[in-house]
Structure formats: C-alpha cells, structure tokens
Design an enzyme around this catalytic site. Structure first.
Site, PDB file in Angstrom:
ATOM      1  N   LYS A 191     -53.524 -29.734 -18.861  1.00 23.70           N
ATOM      2  CA  LYS A 191     -54.775 -29.344 -18.184  1.00 23.70           C
ATOM      3  C   LYS A 191     -55.959 -30.178 -18.682  1.00 23.70           C
ATOM      4  O   LYS A 191     -55.957 -30.636 -19.833  1.00 23.70           O
ATOM      5  CB  LYS A 191     -55.031 -27.842 -18.316  1.00 23.70           C
ATOM      6  CG  LYS A 191     -55.546 -27.429 -19.638  1.00 23.70           C
ATOM      7  CD  LYS A 191     -56.161 -26.041 -19.648  1.00 23.70           C
ATOM      8  CE  LYS A 191     -56.769 -25.884 -21.026  1.00 23.70           C
ATOM      9  NZ  LYS A 191     -57.717 -24.922 -21.289  1.00 23.70           N
TER      10      LYS A 191
ATOM     11  N   LYS B 175     -62.190 -29.820 -22.030  1.00 24.22           N
ATOM     12  CA  LYS B 175     -63.504 -30.381 -22.387  1.00 24.22           C
ATOM     13  C   LYS B 175     -63.529 -30.928 -23.812  1.00 24.22           C
ATOM     14  O   LYS B 175     -64.421 -31.657 -24.169  1.00 24.22           O
ATOM     15  CB  LYS B 175     -64.619 -29.344 -22.170  1.00 24.22           C
ATOM     16  CG  LYS B 175     -64.475 -28.050 -22.974  1.00 24.22           C
ATOM     17  CD  LYS B 175     -65.678 -27.160 -22.750  1.00 24.22           C
ATOM     18  CE  LYS B 175     -65.371 -25.692 -22.685  1.00 24.22           C
ATOM     19  NZ  LYS B 175     -64.667 -25.089 -23.804  1.00 24.22           N
TER      20      LYS B 175
ATOM     21  N   LYS C  37     -53.582 -24.012 -29.798  1.00 19.61           N
ATOM     22  CA  LYS C  37     -54.628 -24.441 -30.730  1.00 19.61           C
ATOM     23  C   LYS C  37     -54.094 -24.539 -32.151  1.00 19.61           C
ATOM     24  O   LYS C  37     -54.562 -25.365 -32.936  1.00 19.61           O
ATOM     25  CB  LYS C  37     -55.834 -23.503 -30.653  1.00 19.61           C
ATOM     26  CG  LYS C  37     -56.643 -23.720 -29.384  1.00 19.61           C
ATOM     27  CD  LYS C  37     -58.034 -23.164 -29.500  1.00 19.61           C
ATOM     28  CE  LYS C  37     -58.857 -23.535 -28.280  1.00 19.61           C
ATOM     29  NZ  LYS C  37     -60.169 -22.905 -28.270  1.00 19.61           N
TER      30      LYS C  37
HETATM   31  P1  TYM Z   1     -63.068 -22.159 -22.202  1.00 13.49           P
HETATM   32  O1  TYM Z   1     -64.346 -22.394 -22.899  1.00 13.49           O
HETATM   33  O2  TYM Z   1     -61.847 -22.863 -22.702  1.00 13.49           O
HETATM   34  O3  TYM Z   1     -63.188 -22.547 -20.658  1.00 13.49           O
HETATM   35  C1  TYM Z   1     -64.248 -22.017 -19.868  1.00 13.49           C
HETATM   36  C2  TYM Z   1     -63.755 -21.670 -18.475  1.00 13.49           C
HETATM   37  O4  TYM Z   1     -63.216 -22.820 -17.806  1.00 13.49           O
HETATM   38  C3  TYM Z   1     -61.892 -22.546 -17.357  1.00 13.49           C
HETATM   39  N1  TYM Z   1     -61.111 -23.779 -17.478  1.00 13.49           N
HETATM   40  C4  TYM Z   1     -60.481 -24.381 -16.454  1.00 13.49           C
HETATM   41  N2  TYM Z   1     -60.359 -24.052 -15.156  1.00 13.49           N
HETATM   42  C5  TYM Z   1     -59.647 -24.896 -14.361  1.00 13.49           C
HETATM   43  N3  TYM Z   1     -59.051 -26.024 -14.818  1.00 13.49           N
HETATM   44  C6  TYM Z   1     -59.147 -26.390 -16.115  1.00 13.49           C
HETATM   45  N4  TYM Z   1     -58.572 -27.498 -16.543  1.00 13.49           N
HETATM   46  C7  TYM Z   1     -59.890 -25.558 -17.002  1.00 13.49           C
HETATM   47  N5  TYM Z   1     -60.186 -25.620 -18.322  1.00 13.49           N
HETATM   48  C8  TYM Z   1     -60.934 -24.523 -18.593  1.00 13.49           C
HETATM   49  C9  TYM Z   1     -61.378 -21.470 -18.291  1.00 13.49           C
HETATM   50  O5  TYM Z   1     -60.312 -20.749 -17.700  1.00 13.49           O
HETATM   51  C10 TYM Z   1     -62.621 -20.636 -18.483  1.00 13.49           C
HETATM   52  O6  TYM Z   1     -62.792 -19.749 -17.400  1.00 13.49           O
HETATM   53  N6  TYM Z   1     -61.756 -17.657 -23.915  1.00 13.49           N
HETATM   54  C11 TYM Z   1     -62.571 -18.362 -22.966  1.00 13.49           C
HETATM   55  C12 TYM Z   1     -64.060 -18.122 -23.129  1.00 13.49           C
HETATM   56  C13 TYM Z   1     -64.485 -16.689 -23.123  1.00 13.49           C
HETATM   57  C14 TYM Z   1     -64.582 -15.834 -22.000  1.00 13.49           C
HETATM   58  C15 TYM Z   1     -65.066 -14.591 -22.497  1.00 13.49           C
HETATM   59  C16 TYM Z   1     -64.305 -15.999 -20.647  1.00 13.49           C
HETATM   60  C17 TYM Z   1     -64.873 -15.971 -24.220  1.00 13.49           C
HETATM   61  N7  TYM Z   1     -65.256 -14.707 -23.839  1.00 13.49           N
HETATM   62  C18 TYM Z   1     -65.283 -13.506 -21.643  1.00 13.49           C
HETATM   63  C19 TYM Z   1     -64.526 -14.913 -19.801  1.00 13.49           C
HETATM   64  C20 TYM Z   1     -65.003 -13.681 -20.299  1.00 13.49           C
HETATM   65  C21 TYM Z   1     -62.307 -19.846 -23.113  1.00 13.49           C
HETATM   66  O7  TYM Z   1     -61.772 -20.317 -24.089  1.00 13.49           O
HETATM   67  O8  TYM Z   1     -62.782 -20.610 -22.072  1.00 13.49           O
END
Ligand code: TYM
Length: 340
Positions: free
Chosen positions: A201, A204, A119
């Site tokens: 990857k 979103k 990032k």
């Molecule tokens: P975030 O918002 O980037 O993504 C949300 C969830 O989607 C999964 N993910 C994917 N899985 C498979 N293939 C992909 N291309 C892909 N892109 C995203 C991520 O692994 C995630 O599970 N830090 C976290 C958010 C967060 C969180 C938490 C998660 C904040 N507090 C507490 C679990 C528990 C994040 O940036 O996810």
C-alpha cells in the site's frame, strides 16, 4: 457557532498520524470522504500525535507536521466553522480513556492486529508497549465522542472492528455507555497502492519518496512520479487493465480525481498507450493539487488563524469528551473528585 444545534447532528470522526508526508492514499481513502460527508454530520477531525510517537519521531519535525497536517485538513475543504479540528494531545481525555480501555482489551486481540505486526517488523529495534496497545487509544479517540461513523481506508478496518468489540464488551458489562460506531470504507480507493511496488500500500512514511504522492509535491515532481510508476508489460489500456495491479491503481486514482469509476476510465482510454494515459493522469493531479497547495500555503502563513482553530477545537472536544469519561469512571466505580 450554535453548539447546541450542531451537537444534535450525528458524529463523524477520523484522524491521521502526523508522520511522513500526507499522501494521496490518505486523501483518497479518508480525507476525501470527510469532506464529502461533512454536511450531514458534526465532523471531528484529529491530528493524532500520540499515535505517531509509537514510532520514534524527531521532535521539531513532529511539531511542524502537526500544524502542517491540520492546515492540509483545512485546505482539503474541511470547514472549520462547522467541524471540530484539534491535536489529540491537547485533549487529555484521550490518554485517560485509553488507559481504562486497555483494561477491557485482551492481549489475544492485540496480537492479531496486522498494523502491529507490520510496524514491529519495520521498527524491530523499538517494539514498544505503546505500539502494541495503540488500538485501545484509537478506540478511545472514537468512543469518547459517541461517534456514529468513522471514514477510513481499508487498512483500519481491523482496528474499527476491535473498537466495536470493546464498546460492546463495556456496554454489556455495565449498561449502554458508548455508541457502537460504523466504519465508512469507500468502494474505490480504500487501498491505494505504492507507485513503485504495486503489491504494497502507498504509505506516507515510506523511505522511498517515489512510492507515494505527497499532497505537497510540486507539479514537476508529480509528473515525474507518475511517469515512473510501475505498470505491467502491456502497453495499451484495455477493459481488463482495472485488474492489473500497477495500471489498475493508476486508473483508480484517475477515477477518484474525476468522479468516475475505474471501469469507465478504462473504457474512456481503451486502446491508448499507457504513456498517454499517464500524461492525462498527471494533468488531473496537478489541476487538483495546485489550488489545494495555494490554500495550504495561505493557511500556513497565518499561524494565529490556524492555532485559533485548533485551540477552539480542543476546548470543544474537551467538553464533549469529559462527559463520556465521567460516565465511564462512574460506571466502573471510580470515586468522583470532590465527593465526600
Ligand atoms: P494513518 O495515519 O496510517 O492513515 C490515515 C488514513 O489514511 C488511510 N490510508 C489509506 N487509504 C487508502 N489507501 C492507502 N494507501 C492508505 N494509507 C492510509 C487510513 O486508512 C486512514 O484512514 N490508526 C489510524 C489513525 C487513527 C484514527 C483514529 C483513524 C487514530 N485514531 C480514530 C480513525 C479514527 C492510522 O494509523 O491512520
């Protein structure tokens, strides 16, 4: 809702940042498992808006996206009667515990985080302290609720490991305070790749919307994106296609939508042209997303219902979180308010 009984179930917790458009990668890597695991756990599902502001957001978009993401959690099949769903900033204990945990997290650890490095490259005009200490906030999200299991995609594994290290460090310094959580990372689909660049990857918040499938894309857009998705220079599916990045990614997506494995999908389509397989994949996607989108639009048209769920979720979360937070404050020597 019988709070006492529900609280005895093990805790499942996860969150998604309300940035960009909820994408198929998020569903496959995370949300799908929330839905599948919810029966055996008390699920806590958070729209993590405080995480999202580590990157500059347009205020009006962020506000809309928080509600839209919560509605998509529900449309995916999270049962609001049985789980706790809320917006992170509605529960101030997250920010409070994150400050404390920052004091138990080393800069050397944060320097190693690949999400921070990625990032920082993408937003090099705004490498702020929040982006850097983001993992301490994520640890707070998880540790506040004595979480047992955290279903996430592969990209969050490093943050989960750091959360475990912070919990163990705190527990060893004082006495057992936090449950040390386990990650749940699916075997297939933990890392869905971009449709146009299969070495990256699916994200979103990608600037190029052809790189991802939004859960809210209409059927014609879904079909177009799949048609244009990159493959290799071969034309037919073989058992080895699972190892080729572009077509392998599409086989994984098909397998997840049809409760199968990439290997058996490759077998099923063996000898068929890529274009034919892509057509079938697009049909599966449309069949899966149409009912999801209908449900989503119904929920979004009843804001009172939606905000009612989020308000109730936040109240319940505050109660659970404040129990852990006061324990933490007591252990580290902060004076409880009102103490003479
Ligand atoms: P975030 O918002 O980037 O993504 C949300 C969830 O989607 C999964 N993910 C994917 N899985 C498979 N293939 C992909 N291309 C892909 N892109 C995203 C991520 O692994 C995630 O599970 N830090 C976290 C958010 C967060 C969180 C938490 C998660 C904040 N507090 C507490 C679990 C528990 C994040 O940036 O996810």
């Amino acid at each position: 809702m019988d709070a006492g009984k529900k609280d005895r179930k093990p805790i499942l917790l996860s969150g998604i940042q309300p940035s960009g458009h909820l994408a198929l990668g998020n569903y496959v890597g995370a949300m799908r498992n929330w839905v599948n695991l919810q029966e055996d756990y008390l699920g806590i599902f958070i729209v993590v808006d405080l995480h999202a502001i580590t990157v500059r957001q347009k205020p009006a978009d962020l506000r809309n996206r928080c509600l839209s993401f919560a509605a998509q959690y529900l449309a995916a099949g999270i049962d609001p009667e049985e789980n706790v769903i809320f917006i992170q900033s509605h529960v101030p204990q997250h920010a409070e515990l994150s400050w404390v945990l920052n004091c138990y997290t080393y800069m050397g650890e944060l320097n190693r985080m690949t999400q921070f490095k990625d990032k920082s490259k993408r937003h090099d005009d705004n490498i702020n302290a929040g982006l850097y200490s983001y993992p301490a906030l994520m640890a707070a999200d998880i540790l506040l609720y004595q979480t047992d299991l955290v279903p996430v995609g592969a990209d969050q594994k490093q943050h989960l490991e750091l959360t475990r290290d912070i919990a163990n460090r705190f527990n060893n310094t004082y006495s057992p305070t936090f449950k040390v959580p386990e990650p749940f990372i699916p075997k297939a689909g933990a890392r869905i790749m971009s449709l146009q660049d299969a070495d990256k990857k699916m994200s979103k918040s990608d600037d190029n919307e052809n790189n991802y499938i939004s859960l809210l894309d209409p059927p014609d857009v879904l079909r177009r994106k799949i048609k244009r998705a990159v493959t290799d220079s071969a034309r037919e599916i073989t058992p080895d296609s699972v190892n080729s990045s572009g077509i392998g990614n599409l086989l994984t997506i098909y397998s997840v939508l049809n409760d199968s494995t990439p290997e058996s999908v490759a077998q099923k389509f063996e000898g068929q042209m890529y274009s034919n397989f892509k057509g079938e994949l697009a049909d599966s996607l449309v069949a899966f997303l149409e009912p999801f989108q209908d449900k989503y639009h119904k929920i979004m048209s009843d804001k009172t219902y939606l905000t009612g769920i989020l308000d109730e979720g936040a109240e319940r979360a505050k109660y659970m979180a404040s129990r852990t937070l006061s324990k933490v404050h007591r252990k580290i020597g902060l004076v409880a308010p009102g103490r003479k």
